[in-house]
Design an enzyme around this catalytic site. Sequence first.
Site, PDB file in Angstrom:
ATOM      1  N   HIS A 140       0.868  -1.182   0.000  1.00 22.31           N
ATOM      2  CA  HIS A 140       0.000   0.000   0.000  1.00 22.31           C
ATOM      3  C   HIS A 140       0.908   1.237   0.000  1.00 22.31           C
ATOM      4  CE1 HIS A 140      -2.767   2.944   1.935  1.00 22.31           C
ATOM      5  NE2 HIS A 140      -3.746   2.155   1.534  1.00 22.31           N
ATOM      6  N   ASP A 217       2.974  -4.741   8.209  1.00 19.28           N
ATOM      7  CA  ASP A 217       1.785  -3.911   8.052  1.00 19.28           C
ATOM      8  C   ASP A 217       0.571  -4.834   8.189  1.00 19.28           C
ATOM      9  OD1 ASP A 217      -0.390  -2.523   7.180  1.00 19.28           O
ATOM     10  OD2 ASP A 217       0.481  -1.900   5.258  1.00 19.28           O
ATOM     11  N   GLN A 220      -4.593  -5.216   7.089  1.00 17.87           N
ATOM     12  CA  GLN A 220      -5.614  -6.136   6.575  1.00 17.87           C
ATOM     13  C   GLN A 220      -5.613  -7.484   7.302  1.00 17.87           C
ATOM     14  OE1 GLN A 220      -7.931  -5.199   4.591  1.00 17.87           O
ATOM     15  NE2 GLN A 220      -7.062  -3.302   3.801  1.00 17.87           N
ATOM     16  N   LYS A 243     -10.498  -0.398  10.497  1.00 20.45           N
ATOM     17  CA  LYS A 243     -10.651  -1.621   9.698  1.00 20.45           C
ATOM     18  C   LYS A 243     -10.947  -2.819  10.606  1.00 20.45           C
ATOM     19  CE  LYS A 243      -7.277  -0.089   6.262  1.00 20.45           C
ATOM     20  NZ  LYS A 243      -7.950   0.313   5.045  1.00 20.45           N
ATOM     21  N   CYS A 381      -4.762   2.527  -3.570  1.00 19.17           N
ATOM     22  CA  CYS A 381      -3.510   3.042  -2.979  1.00 19.17           C
ATOM     23  C   CYS A 381      -2.362   2.077  -3.212  1.00 19.17           C
ATOM     24  CB  CYS A 381      -3.665   3.327  -1.487  1.00 19.17           C
ATOM     25  SG  CYS A 381      -4.833   4.615  -1.141  1.00 19.17           S
TER      26      CYS A 381
HETATM   27  N1  PMP Z   1      -1.750  -0.852   4.711  1.00 17.10           N
HETATM   28  C1  PMP Z   1      -2.710  -1.569   4.123  1.00 17.10           C
HETATM   29  C2  PMP Z   1      -2.408  -2.957   3.630  1.00 17.10           C
HETATM   30  C3  PMP Z   1      -3.979  -1.020   3.977  1.00 17.10           C
HETATM   31  O1  PMP Z   1      -4.942  -1.721   3.400  1.00 17.10           O
HETATM   32  C4  PMP Z   1      -4.224   0.297   4.450  1.00 17.10           C
HETATM   33  C5  PMP Z   1      -5.574   0.957   4.278  1.00 17.10           C
HETATM   34  N2  PMP Z   1      -6.202   0.718   3.065  1.00 17.10           N
HETATM   35  C6  PMP Z   1      -3.187   0.972   5.070  1.00 17.10           C
HETATM   36  C7  PMP Z   1      -1.963   0.365   5.183  1.00 17.10           C
HETATM   37  C8  PMP Z   1      -3.358   2.352   5.606  1.00 17.10           C
HETATM   38  O2  PMP Z   1      -4.308   2.376   6.623  1.00 17.10           O
HETATM   39  P1  PMP Z   1      -4.826   3.757   7.202  1.00 17.10           P
HETATM   40  O3  PMP Z   1      -5.264   4.574   6.033  1.00 17.10           O
HETATM   41  O4  PMP Z   1      -5.969   3.353   8.092  1.00 17.10           O
HETATM   42  O5  PMP Z   1      -3.706   4.369   7.958  1.00 17.10           O
END
Ligand code: PMP
Length: 423
Positions: A140, A217, A220, A243, A381
């Site tokens: 991401h 990270d 998910q 999430k 993203c």
């Molecule tokens: N890493 C992953 C794999 C994600 O899916 C996301 C959110 N789509 C993020 C990081 C970033 O999360 P946040 O926008 O809640 O900080």
Amino acid sequence: MNSSKRSGTVISKQSARAPFDVAHYRKDFPILAQKVYGKPLVYLDNAATTQKPQVVIDALEQYYAKENANIHRGIHYLSQQATDAYDDARVTVQKFLSARKPSEIIFVRGATEGINLVSQSYGRTFLKAGDEILITAMEHHSNIVPWQILCEQTGAKLRTSPINDDGELLVNEFEKLLNPKTKFVSIAHISNALGTINPVKRLIQMAHERRIPVLIDGAQSAPHMAVDLQDLDCDFFVFSGHKLFGPTGIGVLYGKSEYLEKMPPYQGGGDMISAVTFEKTLYNKLPFKFEAGTPHIAGVIGLGAAVNYVARIGLDPIFAYEQELLEYATRKLSEVSGLRIIGEAKEKASIISFVLADVHAHDVGTILDQEGIAIRAGHHCAMPLMERFGVPATARASFAFYNTKEEIDRLVDGLHTVLEVFT
Ligand code: PMP
């Protein structure tokens, strides 16, 4: 809810073998009973954010209606109540992730802020020109850009571990990229755009054999599978509350205390100090060193309620049920003519990215929306990943434990409507 009810232990879980009582759990989420455009809502955008159960909404209301006060400062009753609730939530998260100590749990705004904290605090202190940071091709943006910023600041170099056409990490290539210059590894546990579950335990071992610290990270993974940080043995782990059925604006950075102790503060301000003079400031102990200023108290309390809620259901039954949904959806979607699934890893979480004939993903999303079905359309993203697969965007359906096979049937019907409009 009183503060003793909030405190940390994981309570009786649904047995992994009992049928998953989705109808029962759906009633916990008021938003799911809604209609949009006169049709029952089908919410399949859970990788972007999840819906909130009533217990989380109640915890937020309870805090603002009965306990609101600043924490760690006041000597009055309300401040003590709020402080207890805040501290309890930290223990809840610690137990949920099987971290060794509550002080290894830092509250941040979300996964993004957690990664930025590590890249700025650890990275600027311990990395220098010529060092390498290794990520994967499926990250991401929040696990790419903070490292690029660090590279600009330090002269370090960002390396990317490649993936195959199914969206699986090439583990041999990953190992080859680990070299004496590699000073940090940062990888997604689960890809938000493909659903791939990375073999992180193995990857962490490979890095550790070479004394390289690893950040996982978990944006998910934490909401969808059991995470045991002592078993994984990663050095840092991040996730976002929103999430995980909790509030927005709150998340967690876990760090091993041996790393957190030697890292400088990320931000300065109240609460992160033990003594201040104009000449010198002594920093507070962990975790407060990394929690400058008034934190998102309500968010932390709401996150604690969310964690307790999912822990009560149990991550193993949740994972097993979501795998059932994934299998069903993969089969049903594969039968839709012109639909191509992007990301067919053997180990996958309940996320399906796809392209539909020549229809742009945004058009797919717009027509499904008219049918009351919420999916995501775009680059998720993960623009470098889209480029890897030669598509500008995908449509993405992502499932949570409150979704049903009937909702997947509605998605399939909706896709047939899309095809009727565009062909
Ligand atoms: N890493 C992953 C794999 C994600 O899916 C996301 C959110 N789509 C993020 C990081 C970033 O999360 P946040 O926008 O809640 O900080």
